[in-house]
Write an enzyme that holds these catalytic residues in place. Sequence first.
Site, PDB file in Angstrom:
ATOM      1  N   PHE C 123     -48.461 -42.481  -8.935  1.00  0.00           N
ATOM      2  CA  PHE C 123     -48.097 -42.722 -10.242  1.00  0.00           C
ATOM      3  C   PHE C 123     -46.112 -42.527  -9.918  1.00  0.00           C
ATOM      4  O   PHE C 123     -46.050 -43.065  -8.854  1.00  0.00           O
ATOM      5  CB  PHE C 123     -48.385 -41.184 -10.709  1.00  0.00           C
ATOM      6  N   GLN C 236     -37.693 -35.335 -22.859  1.00  0.00           N
ATOM      7  CA  GLN C 236     -37.852 -36.380 -22.675  1.00  0.00           C
ATOM      8  C   GLN C 236     -38.404 -37.911 -22.516  1.00  0.00           C
ATOM      9  O   GLN C 236     -40.002 -38.230 -24.368  1.00  0.00           O
ATOM     10  CB  GLN C 236     -39.185 -36.709 -20.570  1.00  0.00           C
ATOM     11  N   HIS C 238     -41.320 -40.993 -22.959  1.00  0.00           N
ATOM     12  CA  HIS C 238     -42.445 -41.531 -21.729  1.00  0.00           C
ATOM     13  C   HIS C 238     -42.186 -43.199 -22.179  1.00  0.00           C
ATOM     14  O   HIS C 238     -41.467 -43.498 -23.115  1.00  0.00           O
ATOM     15  CB  HIS C 238     -43.600 -41.172 -22.702  1.00  0.00           C
ATOM     16  N   LEU C 252     -49.385 -42.425 -27.071  1.00  0.00           N
ATOM     17  CA  LEU C 252     -48.497 -42.339 -25.865  1.00  0.00           C
ATOM     18  C   LEU C 252     -50.014 -43.505 -25.380  1.00  0.00           C
ATOM     19  O   LEU C 252     -50.633 -43.793 -25.472  1.00  0.00           O
ATOM     20  CB  LEU C 252     -49.165 -41.407 -24.941  1.00  0.00           C
ATOM     21  N   GLU C 255     -49.403 -43.993 -18.487  1.00  0.00           N
ATOM     22  CA  GLU C 255     -48.479 -44.264 -16.958  1.00  0.00           C
ATOM     23  C   GLU C 255     -49.565 -44.363 -15.999  1.00  0.00           C
ATOM     24  O   GLU C 255     -49.055 -45.856 -15.101  1.00  0.00           O
ATOM     25  CB  GLU C 255     -47.953 -43.246 -16.553  1.00  0.00           C
ATOM     26  N   ARG C 286     -39.969 -42.063 -14.987  1.00  0.00           N
ATOM     27  CA  ARG C 286     -39.859 -42.512 -16.812  1.00  0.00           C
ATOM     28  C   ARG C 286     -38.617 -42.265 -16.842  1.00  0.00           C
ATOM     29  O   ARG C 286     -38.488 -43.247 -18.139  1.00  0.00           O
ATOM     30  CB  ARG C 286     -40.494 -41.043 -17.348  1.00  0.00           C
ATOM     31  N   HIS C 351     -41.759 -37.143 -25.434  1.00  0.00           N
ATOM     32  CA  HIS C 351     -43.015 -37.466 -24.651  1.00  0.00           C
ATOM     33  C   HIS C 351     -42.720 -35.681 -24.380  1.00  0.00           C
ATOM     34  O   HIS C 351     -43.972 -34.955 -24.539  1.00  0.00           O
ATOM     35  CB  HIS C 351     -43.123 -37.997 -23.414  1.00  0.00           C
ATOM     36  N   ARG C 386     -38.646 -34.916 -15.453  1.00  0.00           N
ATOM     37  CA  ARG C 386     -40.421 -34.955 -15.324  1.00  0.00           C
ATOM     38  C   ARG C 386     -40.551 -35.970 -15.067  1.00  0.00           C
ATOM     39  O   ARG C 386     -40.993 -36.354 -15.379  1.00  0.00           O
ATOM     40  CB  ARG C 386     -40.956 -33.972 -16.190  1.00  0.00           C
TER      41      ARG C 386
END
Lengths: 243, 247, 581
Positions: C123, C236, C238, C252, C255, C286, C351, C386
């Site tokens: 990730f 954040q 995304h 969404l 990821e 991100r 996000h 994050r």
Amino acid sequence: MSVASSNERPWWFEPLSIVVVLSGFSIYAIWAALQGQGAYHNYLSPFFSPKLASPFSWFSPAFLILWVPLGFRATCYYYRKAYYRSFFWDPPACARPELRGEKYSGETKFPFIINNLHRYFFLLATIVLAFLWYDAILAFFFKDGSGNAHFGAALGSLIFLINVVLLSLYSFSCHSLRHIIGGKMDCFTCSLAGGARHKTWGWVSILNERHPLWAWLSLFSVLSVDIYIRLLQAGLIQDVRFF
Amino acid sequence: MAEIALKIFRGDASGGAEKEYRVEATPGMVVLDAVLRVQATQASDLAVRWNCKAAHCGSCSAEVNGKPRLMCKTRTDEFQGKEIHVGPMRAFKLIKDLVTDVSFNYKTARMIPAFTPPAGEKAPFTMYEKDVERLYEYHKCIECFLCQNVCHVIRDHKAPFFGPRQLVRIASLEMHPKDTLDRAQFLKDTALIGYCNITKCCTEVCPEHIHITDNAIIPLKERVVDEFYDPVQWIWRKIMGRNSNGG
Amino acid sequence: MSVEKYEVHEHDVIIIGAGGAGLRAAIEASALGCSVGLICKSLLGKAHTVMAEGGVAAALANVDPQDGWQVHFGDTMRGGQFINNYRMAELHAKESPARVYELEEWGALFDRTPDGKIMQRPFGAHTYRRLCHVGDRTGLEMIRTLQDKTVASGVEVYMETTLTRLLKDGNRIAGAFGYVRETGRFVLFKAKAVVLATGGWGKVFKVSSNSWECTGDGVMMAYDAGAELIDMEMVQFHPTGMVWPPGVRGILVTEGVRGEGGILKNNKGERFMERYDPKKLDLSSRDVVARAIYTEVQEGRGSEHGGAYLDITHRGPEYIKKKLPSMHEQFLKLADVDITKQPMEVAPTIHYAMGGVRVEPETSASTVSGLFAAGEVAGGLHGANRLGGNSLSDLLVFGRRAGEGAAKYVKSLNNPLKIDEAQIESEKKLLLRPFNESGTENPYQIHEELQNAMQEGAGLARTTESLEKALKKILELQQRAQQTRVPGSRLYNPGWHTARDIVFMLTVSEAIVRCAIERKESRGAHWRKDFLSKDETWGKQNLVTYKDTSGAMKIKMMPTPQMPAELAQLFQQEPVVTAKK
């Protein structure tokens, strides 16, 4: 998808066609059984296989056999869906109001509680299926004038083969079989022969996805074999011999 | 811009009727978009449940043109030329507009004996793909309760049957390689699995395409047969004592 | 009106919010012998955790044996650009493996490795393959497991109940007040401790992956009760939300798509991440990927509907359907795109809120006695950005710690708490205001205007000017929000609910914008086009938001806690620590 396809036809189309087909088949089966015989040379009608002798001349030997495949189908998880929907309207179609109100006990009371014995009908039907395989093999051996059997093939033998293959697909896609093979297990890798059972369970599961298809096709194939034999008996058609 | 005509049920426990609303159509619009547009511009008191808008949470269950569907997954262009009727789920008691009382499903969920691994056994568990692969399907359930809604036993017969959702959940517990409980008695006497006559409407409406009937309910029915209806196994247990079975 | 009776419930601990953090806290507090009430706005199991797709980050080292808590800790701190609370990051990295295994004991089922362990996938900005997952529905697995465990623990669950005011007895928490959504009737929860687990506030932006619930009610209840908030400027984006059709904008795209090998391309077919982060490429953090997509679009290399192309077709249909089933279905149904054959169109979407209630790392206690916060509503762990997968582990680690903290706090209390009727009366008045005949404003309209203002002024790229403009709009909307009017009764009336929600959303937006104006540098998710580089002094400061005695919003600087030597040395060998542009 099912949602779209059922959109195209009125909701009563499916239950009505099932009523027509199943009733038609039953009437034909009774009529055929009442004929008392169903053989033509090396062809034996599945309604009369295995060959048993009736104790009374007025009682067709077919009735000694027929309860097995009929019981197998009557208790089959797929046919149950079909007849509950079309004959009992429980429900006639999804999200359709029902005719009958409060008194509903599902499969918890007689007679439908008997459906729980499906696995035994499967076992009995498998024995009958073995005889049908034997009959299908015999359908490839034709007697010549001197009474010697020779390997050969005709349209009839082909119909026999297709029928027995479809019946096998129907039998071996059975939900109860799927349970016996692997469905009842919680852990394959912790059990004896778990790997083999997992593999077999996988195959049965693949067949099982098409269980309704095999149910209908095999119903029609059984019908076809008997009709073919009776047409031959009546001399209305001639068997087509390939070699 | 093209318009969409929606007939949305408005009312509460005391009664109600469909009311027509018109909203501007946008490309790819789903029924939920249209309903929320109505709510934002024409009827701010229109009651509707929704959360993720992406078919992951299972909140926006309703009946669109008589079919139990997730509104967020039902495209309006599917109904071109036809009226779109949006109503609440019919099996449950109406609260208001598109919102129904689904507490029944939470009550029954609470009664299901929970996952119980062997006493003293601690994670990490060693579990092989082979043993758990069929469980993933049950775990896909998003609890939209469309299966409960379409199930005629609940919808029409008002029987205390637990319904397809809870049977899927019990299947996921029963077949878990690390679970030690046997829920066959519970299935038969409390969840009333015998009330299911496998007519498969639950499978037809499942937005997660879970084969509810074939892969969850029928395997459970067979397990109940093992313990309660199979005469040979019954005799076997009488002779051998009650210790060995699949559950 | 004041004579109206309300329902009263009493518990040792109430947990507000039934996502991952709330459920985990409830399980813990209940296990420690407390009577626990769990209150959620939706039905149980629908909270935003259910939307988490990619996985939960825990250094189990099942597929990459070199992984360990130190590496996870390092990744988290680097991702957060070192304004994270190091102690939270340390606890998080150390405890998440145990929390994940615990889920397995409660019946959760992750994808497996061939030798029967929990499978882990790569990730963004995680050094090793670290995300435990179940296809692309990890959040569903987690929430269902925790939900069942909670129910089995005997926790009392109050569904579809909205709390809008924390009640205090002197300086201590004494309960919370709100309404039952179904009936519109008021409800009072008396409690010795309150755990906030209310999630984020993505709904203040227009393009958001968040559901209607993410209104910032929890963080604002804490603020109103006198708690300090931290890092409110850090929101954040995304990098990959859906773009087309308009109805799905912002939804969404996990990821996990990039984790499984998906490649971002611009309209020239270039793999543009090579230019922005040649080392980590599509799996960069991100903030970096989101800015890269934004820049490509700004410079005319965007996709048809203003995004980038995300292509996973090379992994083959079987693999895609096994590993990303929800994505496959989502694009097929909603966008008529078959991701096994065509690329997806993606663009940044709001996000996650890194900031939130300032808490003690060990106990998740806020600055108000008896008030605890865990999960997205709490701040500190993630710093300026994050990492994917760290939120699910955050929920578990600090959900548990909050539950434990609350339970211990409850046991330490002796004297009974008093409920102050005046606080209830003032909240009732606020709640009933939209039924006043004099109001004229539609709450949905105000919400929409706020979303537009925040998207334009305080979105991905910020300037002093854009932020000031947003602030002005917010202050204007705050005035108008006092004049809302809703039709209908209190029976399940979403318009009425929204009228109270926008009050929260307007205050939370004000906090975001005020802090964003204050932080004059670019760091992590906070991208100031007028202060493009990182600033060393700002790198040692957090911004704290609080309400002063007059009720006005105040912002102050607070030094970021410094790591002890044994943790600091983890970063000494690498040049990565010093800021790169």
